[in-house]
Design a protein around this motif. Structure first.
Motif, mmCIF file in Angstrom:
data_model
loop_
_atom_site.group_PDB
_atom_site.id
_atom_site.type_symbol
_atom_site.label_atom_id
_atom_site.label_comp_id
_atom_site.label_asym_id
_atom_site.label_seq_id
_atom_site.Cartn_x
_atom_site.Cartn_y
_atom_site.Cartn_z
ATOM 1 N N VAL A 68 0.468 6.731 7.685
ATOM 2 C CA VAL A 68 -0.940 7.064 7.903
ATOM 3 C C VAL A 68 -1.759 5.816 7.603
ATOM 4 O O VAL A 68 -1.944 5.436 6.452
ATOM 5 N N ARG A 69 -2.240 5.171 8.650
ATOM 6 C CA ARG A 69 -2.955 3.902 8.497
ATOM 7 C C ARG A 69 -4.458 4.128 8.330
ATOM 8 O O ARG A 69 -4.986 5.198 8.655
ATOM 9 N N SER A 70 -5.134 3.098 7.830
ATOM 10 C CA SER A 70 -6.589 3.122 7.666
ATOM 11 C C SER A 70 -7.180 1.810 8.150
ATOM 12 O O SER A 70 -6.521 0.763 8.111
ATOM 13 N N GLN A 71 -8.422 1.855 8.574
ATOM 14 C CA GLN A 71 -9.112 0.629 8.933
ATOM 15 C C GLN A 71 -9.427 -0.180 7.671
ATOM 16 O O GLN A 71 -9.801 0.372 6.640
ATOM 17 N N ILE A 72 -9.251 -1.494 7.773
ATOM 18 C CA ILE A 72 -9.464 -2.392 6.634
ATOM 19 C C ILE A 72 -10.777 -3.146 6.840
ATOM 20 O O ILE A 72 -10.866 -4.074 7.646
ATOM 21 N N THR A 73 -11.816 -2.728 6.120
ATOM 22 C CA THR A 73 -13.115 -3.391 6.193
ATOM 23 C C THR A 73 -13.179 -4.525 5.175
ATOM 24 O O THR A 73 -12.283 -4.692 4.336
ATOM 25 N N GLU A 74 -14.245 -5.295 5.232
ATOM 26 C CA GLU A 74 -14.441 -6.370 4.254
ATOM 27 C C GLU A 74 -14.533 -5.798 2.846
ATOM 28 O O GLU A 74 -14.044 -6.405 1.889
ATOM 29 N N ARG A 75 -15.138 -4.640 2.698
ATOM 30 C CA ARG A 75 -15.256 -4.025 1.369
ATOM 31 C C ARG A 75 -13.895 -3.566 0.858
ATOM 32 O O ARG A 75 -13.616 -3.620 -0.340
ATOM 33 N N VAL A 76 -13.025 -3.092 1.766
ATOM 34 C CA VAL A 76 -11.671 -2.745 1.352
ATOM 35 C C VAL A 76 -10.940 -3.995 0.896
ATOM 36 O O VAL A 76 -10.273 -4.008 -0.149
ATOM 37 N N GLU A 77 -11.053 -5.067 1.675
ATOM 38 C CA GLU A 77 -10.418 -6.340 1.321
ATOM 39 C C GLU A 77 -10.902 -6.843 -0.032
ATOM 40 O O GLU A 77 -10.139 -7.434 -0.812
ATOM 41 N N ALA A 78 -12.169 -6.584 -0.346
ATOM 42 C CA ALA A 78 -12.747 -7.050 -1.608
ATOM 43 C C ALA A 78 -12.374 -6.152 -2.783
ATOM 44 O O ALA A 78 -12.725 -6.454 -3.935
ATOM 45 N N PRO A 89 -8.802 -4.563 12.051
ATOM 46 C CA PRO A 89 -7.575 -4.574 11.253
ATOM 47 C C PRO A 89 -7.329 -3.232 10.580
ATOM 48 O O PRO A 89 -8.253 -2.545 10.162
ATOM 49 N N GLU A 90 -6.032 -2.869 10.499
ATOM 50 C CA GLU A 90 -5.644 -1.629 9.848
ATOM 51 C C GLU A 90 -4.464 -1.872 8.919
ATOM 52 O O GLU A 90 -3.735 -2.852 9.063
ATOM 53 N N GLY A 91 -4.299 -0.994 7.945
ATOM 54 C CA GLY A 91 -3.216 -1.126 6.983
ATOM 55 C C GLY A 91 -3.171 0.075 6.065
ATOM 56 O O GLY A 91 -3.550 1.180 6.437
ATOM 57 N N LEU A 92 -2.688 -0.124 4.833
ATOM 58 C CA LEU A 92 -2.597 0.942 3.816
ATOM 59 C C LEU A 92 -1.789 2.134 4.325
ATOM 60 O O LEU A 92 -2.080 3.277 3.989
ATOM 61 N N ALA A 93 -0.757 1.880 5.140
ATOM 62 C CA ALA A 93 -0.151 2.959 5.914
ATOM 63 C C ALA A 93 0.988 3.690 5.225
ATOM 64 O O ALA A 93 1.393 4.766 5.684
ATOM 65 N N THR A 94 1.554 3.148 4.161
ATOM 66 C CA THR A 94 2.755 3.738 3.574
ATOM 67 C C THR A 94 2.448 4.407 2.234
ATOM 68 O O THR A 94 1.300 4.467 1.804
ATOM 69 N N VAL A 95 3.494 4.890 1.563
ATOM 70 C CA VAL A 95 3.291 5.624 0.312
ATOM 71 C C VAL A 95 3.415 4.743 -0.932
ATOM 72 O O VAL A 95 3.211 5.221 -2.039
ATOM 73 N N TYR A 96 3.755 3.448 -0.742
ATOM 74 C CA TYR A 96 3.762 2.480 -1.839
ATOM 75 C C TYR A 96 2.842 1.320 -1.486
ATOM 76 O O TYR A 96 2.784 0.905 -0.320
ATOM 77 N N ASP A 97 2.132 0.778 -2.490
ATOM 78 C CA ASP A 97 1.266 -0.365 -2.212
ATOM 79 C C ASP A 97 2.080 -1.658 -2.135
ATOM 80 O O ASP A 97 3.316 -1.642 -2.232
ATOM 81 N N GLU A 98 1.401 -2.784 -1.953
ATOM 82 C CA GLU A 98 2.092 -4.065 -1.774
ATOM 83 C C GLU A 98 2.818 -4.526 -3.035
ATOM 84 O O GLU A 98 3.669 -5.412 -2.979
ATOM 85 N N ASN A 99 2.490 -3.934 -4.170
ATOM 86 C CA ASN A 99 3.183 -4.246 -5.424
ATOM 87 C C ASN A 99 4.265 -3.216 -5.748
ATOM 88 O O ASN A 99 4.724 -3.142 -6.889
ATOM 89 N N TYR A 100 4.638 -2.433 -4.740
ATOM 90 C CA TYR A 100 5.710 -1.435 -4.881
ATOM 91 C C TYR A 100 5.358 -0.325 -5.864
ATOM 92 O O TYR A 100 6.244 0.263 -6.491
#
Length: 299
Positions: free
Chosen positions: A194-204, A257-268
């Protein structure tokens, strides 16, 4: 590498889904150029496909639980033409009959594997008109294949969702799974993310932007899981990757841009979606969640 994966599964008493025998994407250049310049005839192309399916399925015979035999053979309403149709290299060059052929060749190579058709945007029914409702189009296709005695055992709904869309309720998805089961087919959720749009505020790192996305993501994962649990012919639920660090989504969706799609974050670290799926499984049971109905390979 595939043999190593199979051996790992054997040692750990795990079942393996095979993905995928026929797809119009990622084809070798010698094949597409040979067809384009006429050096590969239609008869030769059909034999190449038959040899490929037979070789791969035979290699893994007895080791694969479910095969995705044909993947993404149906267009979308936003394609040209907008009326739904069989799309891609194989349909263009062999006609839609290649789908039935592929299932027959796969069954001949492994009589015991379950054979699935797999596609995206078929999690729930829409208008019910096969001209613009992809789920209805696939349902009608599966019904016709069954009527012709084609050995199709199941339909896989990929489950690629996005939090920016309305998506579906648990009852809508369960109803679709139940309707496919009415054809004598097993079902599966096969590529869930399940992906989400990545805005500048999300990036921040703005929690006011991130938290609603994480909550919406968890809700959509849970909808698909609960629907599968509710339908006894839904045999499996497969996540498409498990960590945002190695997700396919950012590379495929860049504008926006989209991301945040999986059940674990980038730090596992497990996200809210992970815990919601875990809760769905923990609290599932009679009278609403019953044991699965085994699917037997169709001859």
């Amino acid at each position: 590498p595939a043999d190593e994966l199979i051996e790992f599964a054997r040692k750990n008493n795990q079942r393996v889904r095979g993905h995928v025998l026929v797809w119009h994407n990622q084809l070798p250049a010698w094949l597409t150029s040979g067809v384009a310049d006429g050096s590969i005839s239609k008869a030769e192309l059909r034999q190449i496909l038959r040899n490929h399916i037979t070789a791969v399925v035979t290699h893994f015979k007895g080791k694969i639980w479910q095969w995705d035999v044909v993947n993404e053979a149906v267009s979308d309403p936003w394609d040209t033409p907008s009326t739904l149709h069989y799309k891609g290299f194989w349909a263009q060059n062999l006609g839609p009959g290649y789908i039935a052929d592929a299932f027959r060749w796969a069954r001949a190579a492994d009589p015991k594997a379950l054979l699935f058709y797999n596609d995206y945007n078929i999690e729930a029914f829409g208008s019910g008109n096969p001209a613009d409702d992809k789920t209805q189009f696939v349902y009608d296709m599966a019904r016709e294949l069954r009527a012709k005695g084609v050995p199709i055992d199941g339909v896989g709904a990929q489950g690629h969702l996005g939090t920016q869309y309305g998506n579906f309720s648990t009852l809508q998805v369960a109803a679709a799974l139940r309707k496919f089961a009415g054809l004598g087919l097993a079902t599966a959720l096969t590529e869930v993310d399940v992906r989400s749009q990545i805005t500048e505020r999300v990036e921040a790192g703005d929690s006011a932007e991130i938290n609603p996305r994480l909550q919406a993501s968890a809700a959509n994962f849970s909808v698909l899981m609960q629907a599968c649990l509710a339908e006894r012919h839904c045999l499996s639920f497969t996540l498409w990757g498990f960590t945002d660090k190695h997700s396919w989504v950012p590379g495929a969706f860049s504008d926006p841009p989209e991301g945040l799609a999986t059940v674990y974050d980038e730090n596992y670290q497990p996200k809210r979606a992970y815990h919601e799926l875990k809760a769905d499984l923990i609290f599932s049971g009679p009278p609403y969640v019953l044991p699965r109905v085994p699917q037997h390979p169709r001859r």
